[in-house]
Write an enzyme that holds these catalytic residues in place. Structure first.
Site, short mmCIF file in Angstrom:
data_model
loop_
_atom_site.label_atom_id
_atom_site.label_comp_id
_atom_site.label_asym_id
_atom_site.label_seq_id
_atom_site.Cartn_x
_atom_site.Cartn_y
_atom_site.Cartn_z
N CYS A 9 0.78 -1.10 0.03
CA CYS A 9 0.35 -0.09 0.07
C CYS A 9 0.98 1.10 0.12
O CYS A 9 1.86 1.12 -0.60
CB CYS A 9 -1.11 -0.15 1.32
SG CYS A 9 -0.26 0.10 3.10
N ASN A 12 2.35 1.63 4.39
CA ASN A 12 2.57 0.17 5.29
C ASN A 12 2.28 0.20 6.55
O ASN A 12 2.84 -0.49 7.41
CB ASN A 12 4.09 -0.14 4.84
CG ASN A 12 4.35 -1.68 5.26
OD1 ASN A 12 5.48 -2.09 5.46
ND2 ASN A 12 3.43 -2.70 5.26
N CYS A 14 -1.36 0.82 7.46
CA CYS A 14 -2.65 0.67 7.67
C CYS A 14 -3.18 -0.72 6.84
O CYS A 14 -3.68 -1.66 7.43
CB CYS A 14 -3.49 1.83 7.09
SG CYS A 14 -3.25 3.23 8.29
N ARG A 15 -3.28 -0.62 5.48
CA ARG A 15 -3.85 -1.57 4.82
C ARG A 15 -3.15 -2.87 4.53
O ARG A 15 -3.60 -4.00 4.78
CB ARG A 15 -4.42 -0.82 3.38
CG ARG A 15 -5.61 -0.11 3.38
CD ARG A 15 -5.62 0.78 2.13
NE ARG A 15 -4.31 1.74 1.75
CZ ARG A 15 -4.38 2.34 0.87
NH1 ARG A 15 -5.37 2.26 -0.31
NH2 ARG A 15 -3.10 3.11 0.63
N SER A 16 -1.99 -2.76 3.82
CA SER A 16 -1.14 -3.89 3.56
C SER A 16 -0.60 -4.71 4.85
O SER A 16 -0.87 -6.01 4.94
CB SER A 16 0.17 -3.49 2.72
OG SER A 16 1.00 -2.58 3.68
N ASP A 124 -8.22 4.00 1.22
CA ASP A 124 -7.39 4.40 2.47
C ASP A 124 -8.22 4.63 3.76
O ASP A 124 -8.62 5.89 3.56
CB ASP A 124 -6.40 5.41 1.92
CG ASP A 124 -5.15 5.60 2.65
OD1 ASP A 124 -5.19 5.13 4.23
OD2 ASP A 124 -4.18 6.24 2.67
P1 4NP Z 1 -1.67 2.87 4.31
O1 4NP Z 1 -2.37 4.34 4.69
O2 4NP Z 1 -1.00 3.24 2.70
O3 4NP Z 1 -3.00 1.88 3.99
O4 4NP Z 1 -0.57 2.46 5.08
C1 4NP Z 1 -1.69 5.40 5.00
C2 4NP Z 1 -0.66 5.70 5.83
C3 4NP Z 1 0.04 6.83 6.00
C4 4NP Z 1 -0.25 7.65 5.04
C5 4NP Z 1 -1.03 7.39 3.92
C6 4NP Z 1 -1.80 6.33 3.76
N1 4NP Z 1 0.58 9.11 4.93
O5 4NP Z 1 0.11 10.01 4.19
O6 4NP Z 1 1.33 9.48 6.01
#
Ligand code: 4NP
Length: 154
Positions: A9, A12, A14-16, A124
């Site tokens: 994702c 790294n 939240c989703r993955s 997200d």
């Molecule tokens: P992820 O979520 O891609 O599912 O881990 C996010 C975590 C952090 C950010 C964006 C999305 N960020 O912009 O810091």
């Protein structure tokens, strides 16, 4: 030789990590020996544990993901993993752009493994409410069940 799957994702955190945990559980339940990891296309959270809301959603489903640490996807991943699965279309585009010319890993979108949802993004949850993380968990567990089945058939 065991098969290997990398979920990717953006951050790294939240989703993955949730997708990694969901497939780990599916494969453990099915007695499948699969190497499973996750990474982010971005580097902002490298070395950090999953977002506390993601950890809480996993705990609500009986899984501790607090030991995971974020890392950024590398060119070597395209050689090291049989399957690289992007959580959304932007991740898929970013992965396609960095894919080395000679790399064997198969690149796909997570929702392409869920009937009726091909082409969709796993939204997200980072800027959402806690409930958004439960939706993420439901989506990645749906996909993990299908992925487990094709890994078992391979
Ligand atoms: P992820 O979520 O891609 O599912 O881990 C996010 C975590 C952090 C950010 C964006 C999305 N960020 O912009 O810091």
């Amino acid at each position: 030789m065991s098969q290997s799957v990398l979920f990717v994702c953006l951050g790294n955190i939240c989703r993955s990590p949730l997708a990694e945990a969901a497939l780990r559980q599916e494969c453990a339940d099915a007695g499948l020996n699969v190497i499973i990891d996750s990474a982010g296309t971005g580097d902002w959270h490298v070395g950090q544990p999953p977002d506390e809301r993601a950890q809480a959603a996993a705990v609500r489903n009986g899984i501790d993901i607090g030991h995971l640490r974020a890392r950024q996807v590398t060119a070597a991943d395209f050689h090291d993993f049989d399957h690289i699965i992007a959580l959304d279309n932007q991740n898929l585009r970013d992965l396609s752009a960095m894919r080395p010319a000679k790399a064997d890993s198969k690149l796909s979108l997570l929702f392409d493994h869920v009937a009726g949802r091909a082409g969709e993004d796993v939204a997200d949850p980072y800027y959402g409410e806690a409930a958004a993380f439960d939706q993420t968990w439901a989506e990645v567990t749906d996909a993990a069940a299908t992925i487990r089945n094709w890994l078992a058939a391979d």
